[in-house]
Design an enzyme around this catalytic site. Structure first.
Site, mmCIF file in Angstrom:
data_model
loop_
_atom_site.group_PDB
_atom_site.id
_atom_site.type_symbol
_atom_site.label_atom_id
_atom_site.label_comp_id
_atom_site.label_asym_id
_atom_site.label_seq_id
_atom_site.Cartn_x
_atom_site.Cartn_y
_atom_site.Cartn_z
ATOM 1 N N TYR A 1 0.717 -1.437 0.020
ATOM 2 C CA TYR A 1 -0.071 -0.146 0.125
ATOM 3 C C TYR A 1 0.854 1.266 0.000
ATOM 4 O O TYR A 1 1.534 1.563 0.929
ATOM 5 C CB TYR A 1 -0.937 0.016 1.292
ATOM 6 C CG TYR A 1 -1.892 -1.076 1.119
ATOM 7 C CD1 TYR A 1 -2.393 -2.105 0.146
ATOM 8 C CD2 TYR A 1 -2.697 -1.381 2.376
ATOM 9 C CE1 TYR A 1 -2.984 -3.004 0.220
ATOM 10 C CE2 TYR A 1 -3.447 -2.365 2.603
ATOM 11 C CZ TYR A 1 -3.630 -3.403 1.442
ATOM 12 O OH TYR A 1 -4.660 -4.117 1.549
ATOM 13 N N PRO B 1 -16.118 -5.293 2.464
ATOM 14 C CA PRO B 1 -17.346 -5.677 3.258
ATOM 15 C C PRO B 1 -18.714 -4.891 3.001
ATOM 16 O O PRO B 1 -19.513 -5.514 3.170
ATOM 17 C CB PRO B 1 -16.858 -5.485 4.759
ATOM 18 C CG PRO B 1 -15.849 -4.255 4.753
ATOM 19 C CD PRO B 1 -15.196 -4.480 3.229
#
Length: 280
Positions: A55, A200
């Site tokens: 990242y 999610p």
């Protein structure tokens, strides 16, 4: 693994709240905002933070250390290696020497002597899985990694990896609309493995969807409903929603207090299964 509506214990010795924070979207170009997000997550009760070496080329890990080190008691920062991100591409890279190098760099960037949870970001099809997990096991034996997890894997891969070292977490894409990892979740339940759904919050939270209807009736946001459904779906589930917005972070944290009725849960569950079948 001990778990309940609000907590679970990773690997038998790391108790965390069941609503975590995915740090991928911390703004690398605005360190002050990134620090504020990470600190606010902890203030809101988050004790599990997910990051990765890839990242922002490691900058994400550095931002977390700048914001939170020395880490408050009970806060677990999990990181991953095994996938590089040159430009727009995500490329699995699981050579043992690379995994070791990235673990050493993560230790330095996170300012820790041991990584509590080190996850294989992707299985590299060009390298034997036993060699990839073997590298992580050696890091454990040396005291540099406490627990090992996996990401985007099958039941068979979990079982193979588990013959080399205990697997305490699996991070697969899973949400109301995407149930392709249903068999993996069932396996995690049987073997007391934490299941960390990434992405999610399903696309079904868009305006006009059944999720928004439930949210309107409960006086909460659609994202909170989607997260509440995951929290109720299984006690091994630990969602890790990410955001670059303080407002969305606070909204997501509020999902821990949303209680779905049996009727709402079953209605949403069936809608998600229908959506999944329509894409198959």
């Amino acid at each position: 693994m001990h778990s309940d509506r609000h907590h679970l214990v990773l690997g038998g010795d790391l108790p965390v709240h069941r609503l975590g924070f995915g740090a991928m979207r911390l703004p690398a170009d605005d360190p002050a905002a990134a620090h504020a997000l990470a600190r606010r997550a902890v203030e809101l009760g988050v004790t599990f933070i997910d990051t990765a070496d890839s990242y922002d080329l490691g900058r994400n890990e550095e931002l977390l250390a700048e914001a939170l080190h020395p880490y408050p008691d009970g806060v677990v920062v999990a990181t991953k290696a095994g996938q590089c991100h040159p430009g727009d591409d995500w490329i699995p890279l699981g050579r043992p020497e690379y995994l070791r190098q990235q673990a050493e760099l993560s230790l330095r960037r996170l300012r820790v002597e041991r990584i509590d949870l080190f996850q294989l970001h992707r299985v590299d099809p060009a390298v034997a899985l036993a060699d990839q997990i073997g590298a992580l096991r050696r890091l454990q034996d040396e005291g540099k990694v406490r627990h090992v997890g996996l990401s985007e894997v099958s039941v068979e891969q979990i079982a193979e990896a588990g013959r080399i070292t205990p697997i305490v977490s699996v991070q697969n894409r899973y949400n109301l609309d995407d149930r392709r990892s249903e068999d993996v979740l069932a396996h995690c339940e049987r073997h007391s493995i934490a299941f960390l759904p990434w992405l999610p919050i399903a696309p079904s939270v868009r305006p006009g969807s059944p999720v928004t209807e439930v949210a309107r009736r409960l006086g909460v946001t659609p994202a909170q409903v989607a997260l509440a459904w995951l929290l109720r779906r299984s006690e091994v589930v630990l969602p890790i929603p990410g955001t670059s917005s303080l407002r969305h972070l606070e909204e997501n944290a509020g999902a821990a207090g949303v209680e779905l009725s049996d009727e709402d849960f079953q209605h949403l569950d069936q809608l998600g299964r229908t959506a999944g079948m329509s894409r198959a």
